[in-house]
Design an enzyme around this catalytic site. Sequence first.
Site, PDB file in Angstrom:
ATOM      1  N   ASN A 292      21.053  12.101  28.982  1.00  0.00           N
ATOM      2  CA  ASN A 292      20.908  10.693  28.614  1.00  0.00           C
ATOM      3  C   ASN A 292      20.900  10.639  27.089  1.00  0.00           C
ATOM      4  O   ASN A 292      19.878  10.868  26.448  1.00  0.00           O
ATOM      5  CB  ASN A 292      19.599  10.140  29.193  1.00  0.00           C
ATOM      6  CG  ASN A 292      19.424   8.664  28.875  1.00  0.00           C
ATOM      7  OD1 ASN A 292      20.222   8.077  28.150  1.00  0.00           O
ATOM      8  ND2 ASN A 292      18.375   8.076  29.411  1.00  0.00           N
TER       9      ASN A 292
ATOM     10  N   ARG B  37      24.274   9.638  31.820  1.00  0.00           N
ATOM     11  CA  ARG B  37      23.878   8.254  32.022  1.00  0.00           C
ATOM     12  C   ARG B  37      24.640   7.389  31.019  1.00  0.00           C
ATOM     13  O   ARG B  37      24.652   7.693  29.820  1.00  0.00           O
ATOM     14  CB  ARG B  37      22.380   8.093  31.782  1.00  0.00           C
ATOM     15  CG  ARG B  37      21.982   6.650  31.905  1.00  0.00           C
ATOM     16  CD  ARG B  37      20.666   6.360  31.285  1.00  0.00           C
ATOM     17  NE  ARG B  37      20.394   4.929  31.376  1.00  0.00           N
ATOM     18  CZ  ARG B  37      19.666   4.259  30.504  1.00  0.00           C
ATOM     19  NH1 ARG B  37      19.132   4.880  29.473  1.00  0.00           N
ATOM     20  NH2 ARG B  37      19.463   2.985  30.657  1.00  0.00           N
TER      21      ARG B  37
ATOM     22  N   HIS C 209      19.448  -1.057  35.329  1.00  0.00           N
ATOM     23  CA  HIS C 209      18.594  -0.291  36.259  1.00  0.00           C
ATOM     24  C   HIS C 209      19.309  -0.010  37.589  1.00  0.00           C
ATOM     25  O   HIS C 209      18.671   0.283  38.594  1.00  0.00           O
ATOM     26  CB  HIS C 209      17.283  -1.042  36.579  1.00  0.00           C
ATOM     27  CG  HIS C 209      16.294  -1.054  35.446  1.00  0.00           C
ATOM     28  ND1 HIS C 209      15.471  -2.122  35.197  1.00  0.00           N
ATOM     29  CD2 HIS C 209      15.978  -0.130  34.512  1.00  0.00           C
ATOM     30  CE1 HIS C 209      14.700  -1.874  34.165  1.00  0.00           C
ATOM     31  NE2 HIS C 209      14.997  -0.656  33.722  1.00  0.00           N
TER      32      HIS C 209
ATOM     33  N   ARG D  73       9.849  -6.807  25.406  1.00  0.00           N
ATOM     34  CA  ARG D  73      10.891  -7.842  25.533  1.00  0.00           C
ATOM     35  C   ARG D  73      10.330  -9.098  26.191  1.00  0.00           C
ATOM     36  O   ARG D  73       9.532  -9.013  27.110  1.00  0.00           O
ATOM     37  CB  ARG D  73      12.061  -7.315  26.377  1.00  0.00           C
ATOM     38  CG  ARG D  73      12.911  -6.301  25.653  1.00  0.00           C
ATOM     39  CD  ARG D  73      13.975  -5.725  26.563  1.00  0.00           C
ATOM     40  NE  ARG D  73      13.865  -4.272  26.595  1.00  0.00           N
ATOM     41  CZ  ARG D  73      14.406  -3.499  27.530  1.00  0.00           C
ATOM     42  NH1 ARG D  73      15.112  -4.022  28.512  1.00  0.00           N
ATOM     43  NH2 ARG D  73      14.259  -2.203  27.486  1.00  0.00           N
TER      44      ARG D  73
ATOM     45  N   GLU E 139      16.108   8.456  38.727  1.00  0.00           N
ATOM     46  CA  GLU E 139      17.475   8.196  38.283  1.00  0.00           C
ATOM     47  C   GLU E 139      18.229   9.498  38.004  1.00  0.00           C
ATOM     48  O   GLU E 139      19.423   9.600  38.270  1.00  0.00           O
ATOM     49  CB  GLU E 139      17.442   7.311  37.023  1.00  0.00           C
ATOM     50  CG  GLU E 139      17.077   5.873  37.344  1.00  0.00           C
ATOM     51  CD  GLU E 139      16.511   5.102  36.170  1.00  0.00           C
ATOM     52  OE1 GLU E 139      15.331   5.326  35.835  1.00  0.00           O
ATOM     53  OE2 GLU E 139      17.227   4.268  35.611  1.00  0.00           O
TER      54      GLU E 139
END
Length: 400
Positions: A9, A88, A177, A237, A382
């Site tokens: 990633n 990813r 996601h 956020r 993931e």
Amino acid sequence: MNDAILVINSGSSSLKFVILAEEGNSITVEGIAEGLGFENGQLSIKFNGQKSTSTLSPSDHKSALMGINEWLEQHADIKSALTGIGHRVVHGGEFFSSSVLINNSIIQTINECTDLAPLHNPAHLKGIDLAQSLFPSLPQVAVFDTAFHQTLTKEQYLYGIPMRLYKEHHVRKYGFHGTSYRYISQKLGEIQPESLHQGVLVAHLGNGASVCAIQNGQSTDTSMGFTPLDGLIMGTRSGSIDPSLIAFIAEKDDLTLSETTNILNKESGLLGISELSNDCRTLEEAMQAGNNQATLALDMFASRAAKQLMSAATTLTTINHLVFTGGIGENSQYIRNKITDYLSAFNIQIDKAKNSTVVKDEASLISNDDQAIQVWVIPTNEEKMIALDTLDLITKKSLN
Ligand code: AMP
């Protein structure tokens, strides 16, 4: 050991990696390079319960991957077991609805999506390019966060703005996601096979947070939008706000548009409301110590998550399951409790005792047997999903 997959990633200032063996079920080694592009970049590697850290010089992605390769050269049995690399990739635009083997034309297409993810996609491409030059014999696969949501209908993914903006600039909901949601859908399918033909709601609650509605194994709606800023209140956020606020805040505080967006991305959410922390655990501790603003932040987080779940549920024919996942979803009984309290009008209820005895890293049913809607806590993975996609595509390639 064989069929080991290196999962990478590669972010703008960090590069995380893990090597998974036994069909993605066992972690052999994992690590992270941080501070890339800044002074004092470091590479940490965890192997056999021991963590080693080295300084990167120069502090960049190339040094990080070279450091990983050097470590592998000292552990030749692991290096020789590697059969592929899975990357990813945050944004696949409308080009990718599943994972793909990487070749030059795929790299070009990922590059074409850079406009949509200007911070992420260039960093992924850097990781792919370096991995290809350091491990030229290994097939490489790209796994996209957006791919799972390519099944959304136009009614769900378009915004109520001029169609021209979609046609000319690809402005639409993409959702993120996706790799986590696909993993959860499959995992629930292993535990409850009929769920693959039912309606499932998933709340992925971590520092980034979103929800997804899944009908018959396919994403039908999700709360993040054109970017991961939309939807739920998150760690830093804002999630969905009145769009007019952007111009209003910019004018009042004399900020540029990008400074204002920065507030919404980095200074809002749990951190902005609590004026203390973006971290759920810290806020729960503060709440227990009597900090009302921390309680308010947590309760707003839960309230917005409940609303977004019911909004996404309008795309399902029935709601049969609700799954909590992500760092907060898996670990915070307070947040699970609060969200399901907000959902009691929809006949979503949990057993408070089961909710407080969830076993870490295991799938748990937290609703009672007499409830029509089953509520679950399922740890996401993931990296395993990326490793499985990589193995799958490599196997298909070798059969061709
Ligand atoms: P993630 O982004 O999925 O790694 O999730 C990170 C979030 O999970 C942070 O807000 C953490 O505070 C939260 N988290 C992790 N463990 C716990 C815990 N035991 N209780 C409450 N929140 C937790």
